[in-house]
Design a protein around this motif. Structure first.
Motif, PDB file in Angstrom:
ATOM      1  N   HIS A 207       0.831  -1.206   0.000  1.00 39.10           N
ATOM      2  CA  HIS A 207       0.000   0.000   0.000  1.00 39.10           C
ATOM      3  C   HIS A 207       0.873   1.266   0.000  1.00 39.10           C
ATOM      4  N   GLN A 208       0.348   2.293  -0.640  1.00 40.54           N
ATOM      5  CA  GLN A 208       1.091   3.539  -0.831  1.00 40.54           C
ATOM      6  C   GLN A 208       1.038   4.393   0.433  1.00 40.54           C
ATOM      7  N   THR A 209       2.136   4.483   1.118  1.00 40.43           N
ATOM      8  CA  THR A 209       2.250   5.379   2.279  1.00 40.43           C
ATOM      9  C   THR A 209       3.721   5.738   2.409  1.00 40.43           C
ATOM     10  N   LEU A 210       3.993   6.897   2.995  1.00 41.70           N
ATOM     11  CA  LEU A 210       5.396   7.277   3.188  1.00 41.70           C
ATOM     12  C   LEU A 210       5.886   6.870   4.581  1.00 41.70           C
ATOM     13  N   ASN A 211       4.969   6.283   5.390  1.00 43.25           N
ATOM     14  CA  ASN A 211       5.411   5.777   6.689  1.00 43.25           C
ATOM     15  C   ASN A 211       6.084   4.412   6.510  1.00 43.25           C
ATOM     16  N   PHE A 212       6.880   4.054   7.497  1.00 40.15           N
ATOM     17  CA  PHE A 212       7.602   2.783   7.453  1.00 40.15           C
ATOM     18  C   PHE A 212       7.101   1.872   8.578  1.00 40.15           C
ATOM     19  N   SER A 213       7.284   0.562   8.398  1.00 36.97           N
ATOM     20  CA  SER A 213       7.011  -0.384   9.476  1.00 36.97           C
ATOM     21  C   SER A 213       7.963  -1.559   9.297  1.00 36.97           C
ATOM     22  N   PHE A 214       8.744  -1.858  10.318  1.00 37.95           N
ATOM     23  CA  PHE A 214       9.718  -2.941  10.180  1.00 37.95           C
ATOM     24  C   PHE A 214       9.470  -4.091  11.167  1.00 37.95           C
ATOM     25  N   SER A 215       8.468  -3.937  12.070  1.00 40.69           N
ATOM     26  CA  SER A 215       8.287  -5.006  13.055  1.00 40.69           C
ATOM     27  C   SER A 215       7.675  -6.247  12.395  1.00 40.69           C
ATOM     28  N   GLY A 216       6.838  -6.036  11.354  1.00 37.59           N
ATOM     29  CA  GLY A 216       6.246  -7.162  10.623  1.00 37.59           C
ATOM     30  C   GLY A 216       7.324  -7.969   9.909  1.00 37.59           C
ATOM     31  N   LEU A 217       8.337  -7.281   9.429  1.00 39.27           N
ATOM     32  CA  LEU A 217       9.437  -7.948   8.731  1.00 39.27           C
ATOM     33  C   LEU A 217      10.207  -8.851   9.700  1.00 39.27           C
ATOM     34  N   LYS A 218      10.399  -8.322  10.888  1.00 36.86           N
ATOM     35  CA  LYS A 218      11.097  -9.101  11.927  1.00 36.86           C
ATOM     36  C   LYS A 218      10.314 -10.397  12.217  1.00 36.86           C
ATOM     37  N   THR A 219       8.975 -10.255  12.326  1.00 36.21           N
ATOM     38  CA  THR A 219       8.128 -11.423  12.590  1.00 36.21           C
ATOM     39  C   THR A 219       8.181 -12.392  11.405  1.00 36.21           C
ATOM     40  N   ALA A 220       8.174 -11.844  10.184  1.00 36.73           N
ATOM     41  CA  ALA A 220       8.223 -12.703   8.985  1.00 36.73           C
ATOM     42  C   ALA A 220       9.512 -13.524   8.973  1.00 36.73           C
ATOM     43  N   VAL A 221      10.612 -12.902   9.352  1.00 36.42           N
ATOM     44  CA  VAL A 221      11.904 -13.617   9.388  1.00 36.42           C
ATOM     45  C   VAL A 221      11.837 -14.730  10.442  1.00 36.42           C
ATOM     46  N   LEU A 222      11.304 -14.377  11.608  1.00 35.87           N
ATOM     47  CA  LEU A 222      11.214 -15.344  12.704  1.00 35.87           C
ATOM     48  C   LEU A 222      10.362 -16.546  12.289  1.00 35.87           C
ATOM     49  N   TYR A 223       9.154 -16.306  11.734  1.00 35.49           N
ATOM     50  CA  TYR A 223       8.250 -17.390  11.352  1.00 35.49           C
ATOM     51  C   TYR A 223       8.850 -18.245  10.234  1.00 35.49           C
ATOM     52  N   SER A 224       9.568 -17.609   9.346  1.00 36.57           N
ATOM     53  CA  SER A 224      10.201 -18.360   8.259  1.00 36.57           C
ATOM     54  C   SER A 224      11.254 -19.316   8.846  1.00 36.57           C
ATOM     55  N   LEU A 225      11.987 -18.833   9.857  1.00 36.13           N
ATOM     56  CA  LEU A 225      12.997 -19.693  10.496  1.00 36.13           C
ATOM     57  C   LEU A 225      12.334 -20.859  11.232  1.00 36.13           C
ATOM     58  N   VAL A 226      11.209 -20.554  11.908  1.00 32.13           N
ATOM     59  CA  VAL A 226      10.502 -21.590  12.669  1.00 32.13           C
ATOM     60  C   VAL A 226       9.977 -22.654  11.706  1.00 32.13           C
ATOM     61  N   LYS A 227       9.404 -22.187  10.598  1.00 28.85           N
ATOM     62  CA  LYS A 227       8.804 -23.089   9.609  1.00 28.85           C
ATOM     63  C   LYS A 227       9.829 -24.080   9.037  1.00 28.85           C
ATOM     64  N   TYR A 231      14.659 -22.521  14.020  1.00 31.08           N
ATOM     65  CA  TYR A 231      14.584 -21.757  15.274  1.00 31.08           C
ATOM     66  C   TYR A 231      13.524 -22.383  16.182  1.00 31.08           C
ATOM     67  N   ASP A 232      13.853 -22.530  17.467  1.00 34.37           N
ATOM     68  CA  ASP A 232      12.909 -23.065  18.452  1.00 34.37           C
ATOM     69  C   ASP A 232      12.298 -21.893  19.226  1.00 34.37           C
ATOM     70  N   MET A 233      11.002 -21.650  18.950  1.00 28.56           N
ATOM     71  CA  MET A 233      10.296 -20.508  19.567  1.00 28.56           C
ATOM     72  C   MET A 233      10.258 -20.612  21.084  1.00 28.56           C
ATOM     73  N   GLU A 234       9.988 -21.837  21.588  1.00 27.10           N
ATOM     74  CA  GLU A 234       9.831 -21.999  23.041  1.00 27.10           C
ATOM     75  C   GLU A 234      11.140 -21.761  23.777  1.00 27.10           C
ATOM     76  N   LYS A 235      12.193 -22.356  23.270  1.00 27.78           N
ATOM     77  CA  LYS A 235      13.507 -22.213  23.938  1.00 27.78           C
ATOM     78  C   LYS A 235      14.215 -20.932  23.506  1.00 27.78           C
ATOM     79  N   LYS A 236      13.630 -20.241  22.525  1.00 28.49           N
ATOM     80  CA  LYS A 236      14.262 -19.035  21.949  1.00 28.49           C
ATOM     81  C   LYS A 236      15.703 -19.333  21.548  1.00 28.49           C
ATOM     82  N   GLU A 237      15.821 -20.368  20.716  1.00 30.26           N
ATOM     83  CA  GLU A 237      17.176 -20.824  20.367  1.00 30.26           C
ATOM     84  C   GLU A 237      17.308 -21.074  18.872  1.00 30.26           C
ATOM     85  N   LEU A 238      18.394 -20.635  18.305  1.00 29.95           N
ATOM     86  CA  LEU A 238      18.675 -20.879  16.891  1.00 29.95           C
ATOM     87  C   LEU A 238      19.158 -22.325  16.765  1.00 29.95           C
ATOM     88  N   LEU A 239      18.448 -23.130  15.945  1.00 32.95           N
ATOM     89  CA  LEU A 239      18.806 -24.544  15.823  1.00 32.95           C
ATOM     90  C   LEU A 239      19.782 -24.781  14.674  1.00 32.95           C
TER      91      LEU A 239
END
Ligand code: KG4
Ligand code: ZN
Length: 342
Positions: A207-227, A231-239
């Motif tokens: 969507h067209q906006t001049l505002n930025f948002s980077f927290s969704g990107l952080k979550t996308a990276v995390l979920y991609s690693l979990v998938k 990455y182990d979400m519960e232990k918060k550990e990189l596998l």
């Protein structure tokens, strides 16, 4: 005070750098001294405010003296003290502001309060003459903003981050990948090794906006690693600690953030056809890949692009002294009630 050859002492203590600089109205920058606390915070993967303010207290006297010595001046030759008074970590800001006020009072020197972001926004001027009006993209560990800069001290916020800053995204994902702090330079190194491949194609908001948002990107990276069971979400550990995984995540992240910047700049240029240049500043502007992508935007629009040298991209007092100089010219002095809130 001798207008025309005024010497401005700049002081910057808003986060984890203790910095001081002297700027002369005619000769430009005379000195720029800095102590970086990176080594103190590395161990924690981010800046610890209490550690930061204690270190500011330890270093401020030495760094201000070094800036004066390097400029071969003593306080009797300083015509104004410009100090960052917001925004930043309160404990760190207070060290610079209280120090500046004490020196100002003891030596009867006028004081000027400087917004740290205005410092970044004009940091390109330390080395270049940037025509007005121009777009300024400020991307650092604490801020991501797009300004329409119309004159010295005159600028409008066109957009800013609604959550994390771009540098913060690099730092947080680097922490997730156990890469160390600050994340930006390490992510850049890893991405370079695989030639900036966009392996994961993390989602970009369309969507067209001049505002930025980077927290969704952080979550996308995390979920991609979990998938991919990396990455182990519960232990918060990189596998998966393999370098190949780290390179792919780093490179995809860098390309995604560069794409977001390019898209915002293109949109801003379409809305403001009078723009005569682009200035890219803040710690993230050290990134050569993002610089080259932004340079190409400027080329497409046949306008110049200015990026400060690395030492003026990251926090420094030269930019604070520079802004202090034009505020002194305009008589925009503060008084000794200057604080970090107003
Ligand atoms: O401007 P700065 O020194 O401090 C703030 O005002 O926040 O910026 C520090 C930020 C950190 O988040 C760091 O990861 C990022 O700038 N940074 C980079 C690079 N060098 C520093 N980000 C991407 N690529 C780099 N090469
Ligand atoms: Zn900064």
């Amino acid at each position: 005070m001798n207008a025309g050859s005024m010497n401005i002492l700049g002081i910057e203590t808003s986060c984890d750098e203790t910095a001081a600089a002297v700027y002369n109205q005619e000769k430009g920058l005379l000195s720029s001294a800095l102590f970086s606390q990176i080594e103190l915070h590395k161990h924690f993967g981010g800046v610890i405010p209490e550690v930061a303010s204690r270190s500011q207290l330890e270093k401020i006297n030495y760094i201000v003296q070094k800036a004066l010595d390097d400029a071969q001046l003593d306080l009797s030759r300083i015509d104004a003290i410009a100090v960052t008074n917001k925004p930043g970590l309160p404990g760190s800001l207070l060290v610079g502001v209280c120090f500046a006020k004490a020196v100002a009072w003891a030596h009867s020197i006028p004081i000027i309060g400087i917004n740290h972001l205005e410092g970044h926004a004009f940091s390109s001027f330390l080395e270049h003459t940037v025509p007005f009006p121009h777009l300024c993209l400020t991307a650092s560990g604490g801020h991501t903003s797009l300004y329409l800069v119309e004159d010295f001290g005159s600028y409008k916020v066109l957009g800013e981050t609604q959550d994390d800053a771009a540098g913060e995204a690099f730092d947080k994902i680097a922490k997730l990948l156990e890469l160390g702090y600050p994340g930006g330079p390490i992510i850049e190194q890893l991405a370079t090794e695989i030639n900036f491949e966009d392996y994961y194609k993390y989602p970009r908001a369309t969507h067209q906006t001049l505002n930025f948002s980077f927290s969704g990107l952080k979550t996308a990276v995390l979920y991609s690693l979990v998938k991919q069971h990396a990455y182990d979400m519960e232990k918060k550990e990189l596998l998966d600690k393999s370098i190949a995984l780290k390179q792919r995540v780093a490179s995809s992240l860098l390309v995604c953030i560069a794409d977001i910047f390019v898209q915002k700049l293109e949109y801003a240029l379409s809305l403001h056809p009078s723009i005569r240049a682009i200035s890219f500043v803040g710690g993230v502007a050290c990134n050569k890949y993002i610089r080259s992508r932004i340079q190409k935007v400027a080329e497409r629009h046949a306008i110049p692009c200015y990026v400060p040298s690395g030492r003026f991209c990251t926090d420094n007092a030269a930019m604070i002294a520079f802004v202090g100089n034009y505020k002194a010219v305009k008589n925009q002095y503060a008084d000794l009630y200057l604080d970090i809130l107003r």
